[in-house]
Structure formats: structure tokens, C-alpha cells
Design a protein around this motif. Structure first.
Motif, PDB file in Angstrom:
ATOM      1  N   ARG A   1       0.662  -1.029  -0.369  1.00 27.55           N
ATOM      2  CA  ARG A   1       0.234   0.181  -0.011  1.00 27.55           C
ATOM      3  C   ARG A   1       0.975   1.233  -0.204  1.00 27.55           C
ATOM      4  O   ARG A   1       0.349   2.191  -1.159  1.00 27.55           O
ATOM      5  CB  ARG A   1      -0.941   0.000   1.235  1.00 27.55           C
ATOM      6  CG  ARG A   1      -1.994   1.222   1.483  1.00 27.55           C
ATOM      7  CD  ARG A   1      -2.610   0.998   2.480  1.00 27.55           C
ATOM      8  NE  ARG A   1      -3.551   2.111   2.317  1.00 27.55           N
ATOM      9  CZ  ARG A   1      -3.679   3.038   3.549  1.00 27.55           C
ATOM     10  NH1 ARG A   1      -2.384   2.630   4.394  1.00 27.55           N
ATOM     11  NH2 ARG A   1      -4.639   3.932   3.680  1.00 27.55           N
TER      12      ARG A   1
ATOM     13  N   ARG B   1       0.833   3.893  -3.120  1.00 30.06           N
ATOM     14  CA  ARG B   1       0.214   5.618  -2.898  1.00 30.06           C
ATOM     15  C   ARG B   1       1.432   6.399  -3.199  1.00 30.06           C
ATOM     16  O   ARG B   1       1.644   7.245  -3.749  1.00 30.06           O
ATOM     17  CB  ARG B   1       0.188   5.577  -1.005  1.00 30.06           C
ATOM     18  CG  ARG B   1      -0.781   4.923  -0.701  1.00 30.06           C
ATOM     19  CD  ARG B   1      -1.388   5.261   0.969  1.00 30.06           C
ATOM     20  NE  ARG B   1       0.057   5.937   0.927  1.00 30.06           N
ATOM     21  CZ  ARG B   1      -0.047   6.224   2.507  1.00 30.06           C
ATOM     22  NH1 ARG B   1      -1.434   5.912   3.370  1.00 30.06           N
ATOM     23  NH2 ARG B   1       1.011   5.861   3.667  1.00 30.06           N
TER      24      ARG B   1
ATOM     25  N   SER C   1       1.154   6.197  -7.257  1.00 31.75           N
ATOM     26  CA  SER C   1       1.013   6.975  -7.665  1.00 31.75           C
ATOM     27  C   SER C   1       0.475   8.624  -7.586  1.00 31.75           C
ATOM     28  O   SER C   1       0.053   9.138  -8.172  1.00 31.75           O
ATOM     29  CB  SER C   1      -0.994   6.372  -7.215  1.00 31.75           C
ATOM     30  OG  SER C   1      -1.927   6.922  -7.066  1.00 31.75           O
ATOM     31  N   GLY C   2       1.066   9.215  -6.319  1.00 30.05           N
ATOM     32  CA  GLY C   2       1.222  10.370  -5.775  1.00 30.05           C
ATOM     33  C   GLY C   2       1.980  11.157  -6.468  1.00 30.05           C
ATOM     34  O   GLY C   2       1.754  12.202  -7.400  1.00 30.05           O
TER      35      GLY C   2
ATOM     36  N   HIS D   1       0.302  12.289 -10.244  1.00 28.55           N
ATOM     37  CA  HIS D   1       0.177  12.935 -10.558  1.00 28.55           C
ATOM     38  C   HIS D   1       1.188  14.508 -10.158  1.00 28.55           C
ATOM     39  O   HIS D   1       0.380  15.381 -11.245  1.00 28.55           O
ATOM     40  CB  HIS D   1      -0.900  12.644  -9.375  1.00 28.55           C
ATOM     41  CG  HIS D   1      -1.893  13.962  -9.355  1.00 28.55           C
ATOM     42  ND1 HIS D   1      -2.604  14.571 -10.157  1.00 28.55           N
ATOM     43  CD2 HIS D   1      -1.081  15.351  -8.231  1.00 28.55           C
ATOM     44  CE1 HIS D   1      -3.741  15.850  -9.848  1.00 28.55           C
ATOM     45  NE2 HIS D   1      -2.611  15.964  -8.497  1.00 28.55           N
TER      46      HIS D   1
ATOM     47  N   ARG E   1      -3.042   5.340 -12.649  1.00 25.40           N
ATOM     48  CA  ARG E   1      -3.288   6.184 -11.063  1.00 25.40           C
ATOM     49  C   ARG E   1      -4.223   5.623 -10.713  1.00 25.40           C
ATOM     50  O   ARG E   1      -4.333   4.943  -9.390  1.00 25.40           O
ATOM     51  CB  ARG E   1      -2.704   7.608 -11.168  1.00 25.40           C
ATOM     52  CG  ARG E   1      -2.296   8.483 -11.110  1.00 25.40           C
ATOM     53  CD  ARG E   1      -2.138   9.873 -10.855  1.00 25.40           C
ATOM     54  NE  ARG E   1      -3.012  10.113 -12.154  1.00 25.40           N
ATOM     55  CZ  ARG E   1      -3.594  11.211 -11.552  1.00 25.40           C
ATOM     56  NH1 ARG E   1      -4.450  11.069 -10.048  1.00 25.40           N
ATOM     57  NH2 ARG E   1      -4.429  11.548 -12.489  1.00 25.40           N
ATOM     58  N   PRO E   2      -5.721   5.645 -11.076  1.00 30.31           N
ATOM     59  CA  PRO E   2      -7.139   4.903 -10.367  1.00 30.31           C
ATOM     60  C   PRO E   2      -6.664   3.528 -10.182  1.00 30.31           C
ATOM     61  O   PRO E   2      -6.805   3.104  -8.551  1.00 30.31           O
ATOM     62  CB  PRO E   2      -7.840   5.315 -12.182  1.00 30.31           C
ATOM     63  CG  PRO E   2      -7.351   6.764 -13.116  1.00 30.31           C
ATOM     64  CD  PRO E   2      -5.719   5.966 -12.675  1.00 30.31           C
TER      65      PRO E   2
ATOM     66  N   ALA F   1      -4.612   3.523  -6.961  1.00 34.97           N
ATOM     67  CA  ALA F   1      -5.461   4.292  -5.907  1.00 34.97           C
ATOM     68  C   ALA F   1      -6.913   3.364  -5.791  1.00 34.97           C
ATOM     69  O   ALA F   1      -6.480   3.411  -4.331  1.00 34.97           O
ATOM     70  CB  ALA F   1      -6.631   5.117  -6.297  1.00 34.97           C
ATOM     71  N   TRP F   2      -7.134   2.163  -6.448  1.00 38.60           N
ATOM     72  CA  TRP F   2      -8.007   1.366  -5.745  1.00 38.60           C
ATOM     73  C   TRP F   2      -7.646   0.330  -5.327  1.00 38.60           C
ATOM     74  O   TRP F   2      -7.992  -0.029  -4.388  1.00 38.60           O
ATOM     75  CB  TRP F   2      -8.339   0.800  -6.719  1.00 38.60           C
ATOM     76  CG  TRP F   2      -9.093  -0.385  -6.992  1.00 38.60           C
ATOM     77  CD1 TRP F   2     -10.188  -1.248  -6.743  1.00 38.60           C
ATOM     78  CD2 TRP F   2      -8.645  -2.113  -7.459  1.00 38.60           C
ATOM     79  NE1 TRP F   2     -10.316  -2.561  -6.328  1.00 38.60           N
ATOM     80  CE2 TRP F   2      -9.683  -3.041  -6.907  1.00 38.60           C
ATOM     81  CE3 TRP F   2      -7.471  -1.848  -8.308  1.00 38.60           C
ATOM     82  CZ2 TRP F   2      -9.089  -3.982  -6.808  1.00 38.60           C
ATOM     83  CZ3 TRP F   2      -6.902  -4.076  -8.002  1.00 38.60           C
ATOM     84  CH2 TRP F   2      -7.881  -4.879  -7.395  1.00 38.60           C
TER      85      TRP F   2
ATOM     86  N   SER G   1      -4.716   0.992  -3.368  1.00 36.97           N
ATOM     87  CA  SER G   1      -4.784   1.590  -1.761  1.00 36.97           C
ATOM     88  C   SER G   1      -5.308   1.345  -1.265  1.00 36.97           C
ATOM     89  O   SER G   1      -5.576   1.281   0.451  1.00 36.97           O
ATOM     90  CB  SER G   1      -3.696   2.821  -1.647  1.00 36.97           C
ATOM     91  OG  SER G   1      -3.121   3.680  -0.622  1.00 36.97           O
ATOM     92  N   GLY G   2      -6.889   1.465  -1.753  1.00 35.48           N
ATOM     93  CA  GLY G   2      -7.771   2.056  -0.945  1.00 35.48           C
ATOM     94  C   GLY G   2      -8.197   0.632  -0.209  1.00 35.48           C
ATOM     95  O   GLY G   2      -8.882   0.593   0.559  1.00 35.48           O
TER      96      GLY G   2
ATOM     97  N   LEU H   1      -5.153  15.494   1.808  1.00 37.28           N
ATOM     98  CA  LEU H   1      -3.638  14.126   0.172  1.00 37.28           C
ATOM     99  C   LEU H   1      -2.764  15.093  -0.296  1.00 37.28           C
ATOM    100  O   LEU H   1      -1.489  14.469  -0.354  1.00 37.28           O
ATOM    101  CB  LEU H   1      -5.000  14.534  -0.622  1.00 37.28           C
ATOM    102  CG  LEU H   1      -5.039  13.652  -2.277  1.00 37.28           C
ATOM    103  CD1 LEU H   1      -3.595  12.278  -1.361  1.00 37.28           C
ATOM    104  CD2 LEU H   1      -5.971  13.563  -3.240  1.00 37.28           C
TER     105      LEU H   1
END
Length: 404
Positions: free
Chosen positions: A59, A63, A66-67, A70, A85-86, A89-90, A92-93, A314
Motif C-alpha cells: 500500500r 500510494r 500514484s502520487g 500525479h 493512477r486510478p 488508488a483502488w 491502496s484503498g 491529501l
């Protein structure tokens, strides 16, 4: 954003190779954690802690990748980065929900004990064990194999009944034991509990058992969802993309002539703009009664004042990841930003805990004393939210003064 050409004589220029190296390093960590998780995830309980650490490392790497995609997206292939990226994020969540439910239960039960003047729940010592057990394959198999586990958790179950009886016996003795004063040692020096805690003490036992049932059930489902996600074709596609990233970063043709500092500065500017929109003047007061107006509203939506603060949290995290790219050896320590980040983390935890207490208070046919205890618990967590906002305001104002 216009690209700036590199000046070979400027030692402060940060080339695009820095972001490529950072992404490769995070991708390597991701793959290493994935291998560890696969080796220990279905093993015995002795390797469950290592498997949990591997899931957290997965995780954490997801993150950061992905960051970074971005923040530095003008230097990366647009189609590739926007598709990855999405998915990160999926992932990690999904991996973070189980840990979040466990931490939320521990936070709420600890606050309930403090408010009722009782000692710690006996079951609290079992929370780390429950976390460890949830990481093994046998726990997920039991949770996914049928509805018996959910039915047992919803109806009280033997474990919840045991917890309720333990809490009840402890709450019954709260008037005899009372609350220890700071600096005292041993139960013999504790004064009797205040009379106005009577109703709270009565409802604390059932409120604790209700929270344990609801959040443990949610945690079990989150663990099953995480295991299903790690075995899905969607996750394998993400892992394949990260594996390619570990060896080759798809940069744009203009990336070699670009400087990373303007993009990192833009991330900091977005953070400052978001903080500007916060009610820092109101948060500068230690007690903000206006924030509690919507406390026990029947609306189940998140608290309307919390969303901007979550967004700042964030953006602060994205700013920290950008600094990690600029300073791969060691990020300069900024005590003010560290304090602001800790305050925002506490804000998020207290906000979500307050929502969980309010959701439990909406359970049909609960006793008035139980609802009262949950209402007091909800208000306590909303006060924690305000305290976190005050702490953030203090740390951020110090940063503004020092940089002006």
C-alpha cells in the motif's frame, strides 16, 4: 506548463532522471513486498505478522507511485500514467480498510473507557492478535465461506456476549473504582466516579459491545475483499504495469530537458491554496461550538466541514512525496510540516470514528442508555476533530510566519 531547459552549470537543477529513479525504486519495493506477501500470506500464524507488514508495504509503494505520477504527469506518458493512477488508488484503498477498521475500533473503545471512567476493555489486549489472525488465509476462508460468521456477528455471537459481560462487570464496578488522578499509582488511590457518569457507565457496556460487533464484521469483510482483490485479474494487471515500471519509465520526449523543481513547487502551491480556503480563523479557537451543530443529524453523509480538511491532508502528502523525489538521499526535516501532517492524520481518524459512533447510534431498537453513551462518544470525537484543526492552525501559522 512551459518546460525549462536544463542549465548544465546550475547545480540546483533536478533532471527528470530523478523522478525515473524514484519510480523505479518504488516499483522495486512494490514487487518485493508482493513476493513476501505471497510467500507468507497463506502460511501459519508465525508468518502472519510478516504478511501484514508486506501488505502495508504494498500500500505504501502504491500510494507513492500514484502520487508521483500525479505531481510529475507532464513529464510522463499521459495515456499510461492516467490509466495506472486510478488502479493504484483502488489497490491502496482496498488494502487500507482492514487496518482502518481495527484502528477505529481501538480508538472508540479507548475513548469510551476514558469517558465512562472504566478501565480498559479486556478484549483490547486481543486487538493485535486479531490483526495478526486476520492476515492469515484461514481467517479469510472462514469469512468468505458462508454467512454463519456474519450472522453470528450481527446477532451478538459468543465473543460479543463475552465482551458485553466483561464490559458490564467492569462498568458495574466503575463507581467503586473511579478514575485515577494524574500522577497516582494503584487502584487504592482512585477517587469514586462522579455521579453524573451514571447513565454513561450503564450504556458504555452495550455501546462497546455494539461497536465491537459492527466494526469487527466490517473488518472481516474488508480482509476478505483485500484477499479477493490480490487474487483478481485487475490486480495482476496492476502488478504487470508496476513490473514494467521497475525497469523502464515512459517519459515524454521533452522530459530530458525539463527541471523537476517547478512541478514540485506547483504541488506546494496547490497545498497553500487549499489551506487558504480553510476556516483557519475559526480553527484558531480551542473550542468551536459551531462545528458541532450538525453532530447528530439523521443525515448519514460525511460531516460537511471535513471534506476540505481531508483534501488538504491529501495535498500535504503529495507535497511530501515530491520532496522525496527532489531529495532522494534524505528529505530535509521540516518540524512544522510534520506537526501539520500529524494533526491532519488525527483529524481524519477522529472524523471517521465520530461517523462510526453516529452510525452505531442509529441502530434500531437500542436501549436509551446505549444511545446516550454513543452520543457522548460522538461528541467527544468531534471535539477531537476541533482539537486537531486547532493544532494544524497553530503549526501552519508558524510556517507562514517563518517563511514571510
Amino acid at each position: 506548463m512551459a518546460q525549462q531547459h536544463l542549465d548544465p552549470t546550475d547545480p540546483t537543477v533536478v533532471p527528470a532522471d530523478a523522478v525515473a529513479g524514484y519510480l523505479r525504486a518504488r516499483a522495486t519495493e512494490f514487487l518485493r513486498a508482493l513476493r513476501t506477501h505471497r510467500e507468507t500470506g497463506g502460511g501459519a500464524a508465525a508468518g502472519a505478522e510478516e504478511s501484514t507488514d508486506a501488505a502495508l508495504a504494498l500500500r505504501r509503494s502504491a500510494r507513492r507511485i500514484s502520487g508521483t505520477l500525479h505531481t510529475f504527469r507532464p513529464l510522463l506518458d499521459a495515456d499510461w500514467s492516467e490509466s495506472l493512477r486510478p488502479e493504484l488508488a483502488w489497490l491502496s484503498g482496498t488494502l487500507g480498510r482492514e487496518h482502518a477498521y481495527a484502528a477505529r475500533l481501538h480508538r472508540l473503545v479507548t475513548a469510551l473507557n476514558r469517558l465512562s471512567g472504566a478501565t480498559n476493555f479486556p478484549t483490547q489486549t486481543a486487538i493485535p492478535t486479531r490483526t495478526t489472525t486476520a492476515s492469515t488465509g484461514s481467517r479469510s476462508t472462514t469469512a468468505a465461506s458462508g454467512g454463519s460468521r456474519s450472522t453470528t456477528a450481527a446477532s451478538g455471537g459468543s465473543r460479543s456476549a463475552t465482551s458485553a459481560s466483561a464490559v458490564g462487570s467492569r462498568s458495574a464496578g466503575a463507581e467503586r473504582v473511579g478514575t485515577a488522578d494524574p500522577g497516582t499509582a494503584g487502584p487504592g488511590t482512585r477517587p469514586p466516579a462522579a455521579p453524573d457518569r451514571g447513565n454513561l457507565t450503564v450504556g458504555a457496556a452495550k455501546a462497546g459491545a455494539l461497536l465491537d460487533r459492527q466494526l469487527t464484521l466490517a473488518r472481516t469483510r474488508a480482509h476478505s475483499a483485500a484477499l479477493q482483490a490480490l487474487g483478481s485479474s485487475r490486480f495482476h494487471a496492476v502488478a504487470d504495469s508496476v513490473a514494467v515500471l521497475a525497469s523502464e519509465v515512459p517519459l515524454t520526449p521533452t522530459a530530458p530537458t525539463a527541471d523537476l523543481r517547478p512541478l514540485a513547487a506547483a504541488a506546494h502551491d496547490r497545498l497553500r491554496d487549499a489551506v487558504t480556503g480553510l476556516p483557519l480563523h475559526t480553527a484558531g479557537h480551542p473550542y468551536n461550538a459551531e462545528a458541532l451543530i450538525h453532530g447528530l443529524s439523521p443525515d448519514t453523509a460525511p460531516h460537511p466541514q471535513d471534506a476540505p480538511w481531508h483534501q488538504v491532508r491529501l495535498l500535504l502528502r503529495l507535497h511530501r512525496y515530491a520532496l522525496e523525489v527532489l531529495y532522494p538521499e534524505a528529505v530535509p526535516v521540516d518540524v512544522r510540516l510534520l506537526a501539520a501532517g500529524e494533526a491532519l492524520n488525527r483529524h481524519r481518524d477522529a472524523s471517521e470514528a465520530a461517523s462510526a459512533a453516529a452510525a452505531a447510534a442509529r441502530t434500531p431498537r437500542i436501549a436509551p442508555a446505549t444511545a446516550y453513551a454513543l452520543g457522548v462518544l460522538h461528541a467527544d470525537q468531534r471535539h477531537e476533530v476541533e482539537a486537531s484543526r486547532f493544532a494544524f492552525q497553530q503549526s501552519w501559522q508558524k510556517e507562514a510566519v517563518s517563511t514571510s
